[in-house]
Design an enzyme around this catalytic site. Structure first.
Site, mmCIF file in Angstrom:
data_model
loop_
_atom_site.group_PDB
_atom_site.id
_atom_site.type_symbol
_atom_site.label_atom_id
_atom_site.label_comp_id
_atom_site.label_asym_id
_atom_site.label_seq_id
_atom_site.Cartn_x
_atom_site.Cartn_y
_atom_site.Cartn_z
ATOM 1 C CG HIS A 140 10.121 -0.625 -1.133
ATOM 2 N ND1 HIS A 140 8.903 -0.360 -0.559
ATOM 3 C CD2 HIS A 140 9.910 -0.587 -2.484
ATOM 4 C CE1 HIS A 140 7.994 -0.183 -1.510
ATOM 5 N NE2 HIS A 140 8.583 -0.308 -2.679
ATOM 6 N NE ARG A 158 -3.685 -7.463 -7.938
ATOM 7 C CZ ARG A 158 -4.449 -8.436 -7.464
ATOM 8 N NH1 ARG A 158 -5.088 -9.231 -8.293
ATOM 9 N NH2 ARG A 158 -4.565 -8.644 -6.157
ATOM 10 N NE ARG A 190 -2.820 -5.549 0.521
ATOM 11 C CZ ARG A 190 -3.005 -5.478 -0.787
ATOM 12 N NH1 ARG A 190 -1.985 -5.218 -1.589
ATOM 13 N NH2 ARG A 190 -4.199 -5.647 -1.314
ATOM 14 N N GLY A 220 0.808 -1.217 0.000
ATOM 15 C CA GLY A 220 0.000 0.000 0.000
ATOM 16 C C GLY A 220 0.842 1.269 0.000
ATOM 17 C CB THR A 221 4.243 1.904 -1.378
ATOM 18 O OG1 THR A 221 4.628 0.593 -0.972
ATOM 19 C CG2 THR A 221 5.354 2.888 -1.167
ATOM 20 C CB THR A 222 0.475 3.611 -4.584
ATOM 21 O OG1 THR A 222 1.398 2.660 -5.112
ATOM 22 C CG2 THR A 222 0.133 4.642 -5.623
ATOM 23 C CD1 TRP A 223 -4.654 5.273 0.041
ATOM 24 C CD2 TRP A 223 -4.879 3.201 0.895
ATOM 25 N NE1 TRP A 223 -5.860 5.214 0.690
ATOM 26 C CE2 TRP A 223 -6.020 3.959 1.216
ATOM 27 C CE3 TRP A 223 -4.804 1.874 1.324
ATOM 28 C CZ2 TRP A 223 -7.082 3.414 1.954
ATOM 29 C CZ3 TRP A 223 -5.857 1.343 2.053
ATOM 30 C CH2 TRP A 223 -6.981 2.099 2.365
ATOM 31 C CB SER A 246 -0.415 -7.305 -4.315
ATOM 32 O OG SER A 246 -0.254 -6.061 -4.910
HETATM 33 P P1 A3P Z 1 -3.588 -5.188 -5.230
HETATM 34 O O1 A3P Z 1 -2.583 -5.731 -6.209
HETATM 35 O O2 A3P Z 1 -3.975 -6.186 -4.196
HETATM 36 O O3 A3P Z 1 -4.765 -4.573 -5.892
HETATM 37 P P2 A3P Z 1 2.141 -0.631 -3.538
HETATM 38 O O4 A3P Z 1 1.530 0.701 -3.647
HETATM 39 O O5 A3P Z 1 2.899 -0.846 -2.265
HETATM 40 O O6 A3P Z 1 2.896 -0.996 -4.757
HETATM 41 O O7 A3P Z 1 0.923 -1.671 -3.405
HETATM 42 C C1 A3P Z 1 0.048 -1.872 -4.472
HETATM 43 C C2 A3P Z 1 -1.232 -2.434 -3.925
HETATM 44 O O8 A3P Z 1 -1.990 -1.374 -3.321
HETATM 45 C C3 A3P Z 1 -2.106 -2.980 -5.045
HETATM 46 O O9 A3P Z 1 -2.869 -4.002 -4.420
HETATM 47 C C4 A3P Z 1 -2.940 -1.762 -5.405
HETATM 48 O O10 A3P Z 1 -4.111 -2.071 -6.104
HETATM 49 C C5 A3P Z 1 -3.220 -1.195 -4.033
HETATM 50 N N1 A3P Z 1 -3.519 0.239 -4.056
HETATM 51 C C6 A3P Z 1 -2.988 1.204 -4.830
HETATM 52 N N2 A3P Z 1 -3.533 2.392 -4.544
HETATM 53 C C7 A3P Z 1 -4.432 2.185 -3.573
HETATM 54 C C8 A3P Z 1 -5.333 3.043 -2.872
HETATM 55 N N3 A3P Z 1 -5.413 4.327 -3.118
HETATM 56 N N4 A3P Z 1 -6.134 2.481 -1.941
HETATM 57 C C9 A3P Z 1 -6.085 1.153 -1.671
HETATM 58 N N5 A3P Z 1 -5.257 0.293 -2.305
HETATM 59 C C10 A3P Z 1 -4.437 0.802 -3.242
#
Ligand code: A3P
Length: 321
Positions: free
Chosen positions: A133, A287, A155, A70-73, A163
């Protein structure tokens, strides 16, 4: 300078030869065990540069995570919370830039091609906000020793694994093969993937947050899914920018939660069609953003194996998934 670079490259070559190595998840790729965690060779150089040269200041904020947790979030939430008074709602840069552009990753971007990057220029907004990371023990010393704050996102490992497997699949060269889910799961259980082992990573920040809760805030993806407003308020408080009563009345917390939500971010033009300087499309970061996706992808035997591992590794730590 060329001489210094050459001797540094030689030093790195020598180091690499001493590190244990394993095959990665994609054919032809390899991983090296550096300071107890696995990383791909292209990350080693920037990582070591960062460890050597990065000087944290007390006001910095570091967003830390294992990949796919959930890095992006978290980047989107930290950015919108920390800088909320520096732009209007309609001018939030998140509407036109991907969170990874706005919160630069130390080892994947800032130090990628430059051992002495111009950090003031890279960070448009202040206080500076960076991502990493790297497990806690391997953070640059100044991050650990200064008063800068760290926000960690973890997570459920089964969701993280699924994922990551999909992520690897989407980014692989067509000519390369990805391990089957079974094979990859076995590697994952042995800790062999970028920045693994998972439990060492998570526990390193968990322990740091227990020992020093003013320095490390430990968040869980699942908790954010359950009550985002509560978590955003906690984040703001931790970062020293709590929401005022007026802001709460005006719905600023919900606004931030909404703009950073999976559904909103995924639909933005930049995240649908934009790509990173290295060519990777931003859409691979979005995703399905669900909790419990693993239940339809893993066999009962895989689940049992992971549950045992969770029990054994987390033991009396107080951390649960
Ligand atoms: P899934 O592949 O299970 O959908 P990271 O950001 O660390 O690379 O993680 C990516 C995961 O976070 C992916 O999970 C992605 O869909 C999910 N993700 C990205 N943006 C998000 C958001 N705003 N809220 C919740 N989940 C999010």
């Amino acid at each position: 300078i060329k001489h210094v670079e050459k001797s540094w490259d030689d030093e790195l070559q020598q180091l690499v030869q001493t590190l244990p190595t394993e095959q990665g998840w994609v054919s032809g790729s390899s991983l090296y065990l550096y300071q107890g965690f696995w990383c791909s060779p292209h990350v080693l150089k920037p990582l070591i540069s960062c460890q050597k040269h990065f000087r944290a200041s007390d006001s910095d904020v570091i967003v830390a995570s294992s990949p796919k947790c959930g890095t992006t979030w978290l980047k989107a939430l930290a950015f919108s919370t920390l800088y909320r008074n520096q732009f209007t709602r309609d001018e939030n840069p998140l509407l036109t830039f991907n969170p990874h552009q706005l919160v630069p990753h130390l080892e994947y971007y800032v130090y990628l091609n430059n051992p002495c990057p111009d950090l003031e220029n890279i960070c448009v907004y202040k206080p500076r906000l960076f991502a990493t990371h790297v497990p806690y023990a391997s953070l640059p010393t100044s991050i650990k020793d200064s008063k800068c704050k760290i926000v960690y996102m973890c997570r459920n490992p089964m969701d993280m694994f699924i994922s990551f497997w999909h992520f690897r699949d989407k980014l692989r060269d067509e000519s390369k093969e990805l391990l089957s889910l079974d094979e990859a799961f076995d590697k994952f259980c042995h800790g062999i993937y970028d920045h693994g082992p998972f439990f060492d990573h998570v526990l390193s920040y968990w322990k740091a947050s227990q020992e020093n809760p003013d320095k490390v805030l430990f968040l869980k993806y699942e908790d954010l899914k359950e009550d985002i407003s509560c978590e955003v308020k906690q984040l703001a408080m931790f970062l020293g920018v709590p929401f005022t009563e007026d802001e709460e009345k005006q719905g600023v917390v919900e606004e931030i939660a909404q703009v950073c939500s999976f559904e909103s971010l995924k639909e933005l033009e930049v995240n649908k069609n934009g790509s990173h300087a290295n060519g990777n499309p931003y859409k691979v970061f979005f995703r399905n953003g669900k909790v419990g996706d693993w239940s339809s992808c893993l066999t009962p035997a895989m689940v049992e194996r992971m549950e045992k591992l969770i029990q054994e590794k987390l033991d009396t730590s107080g951390l649960t998934f």
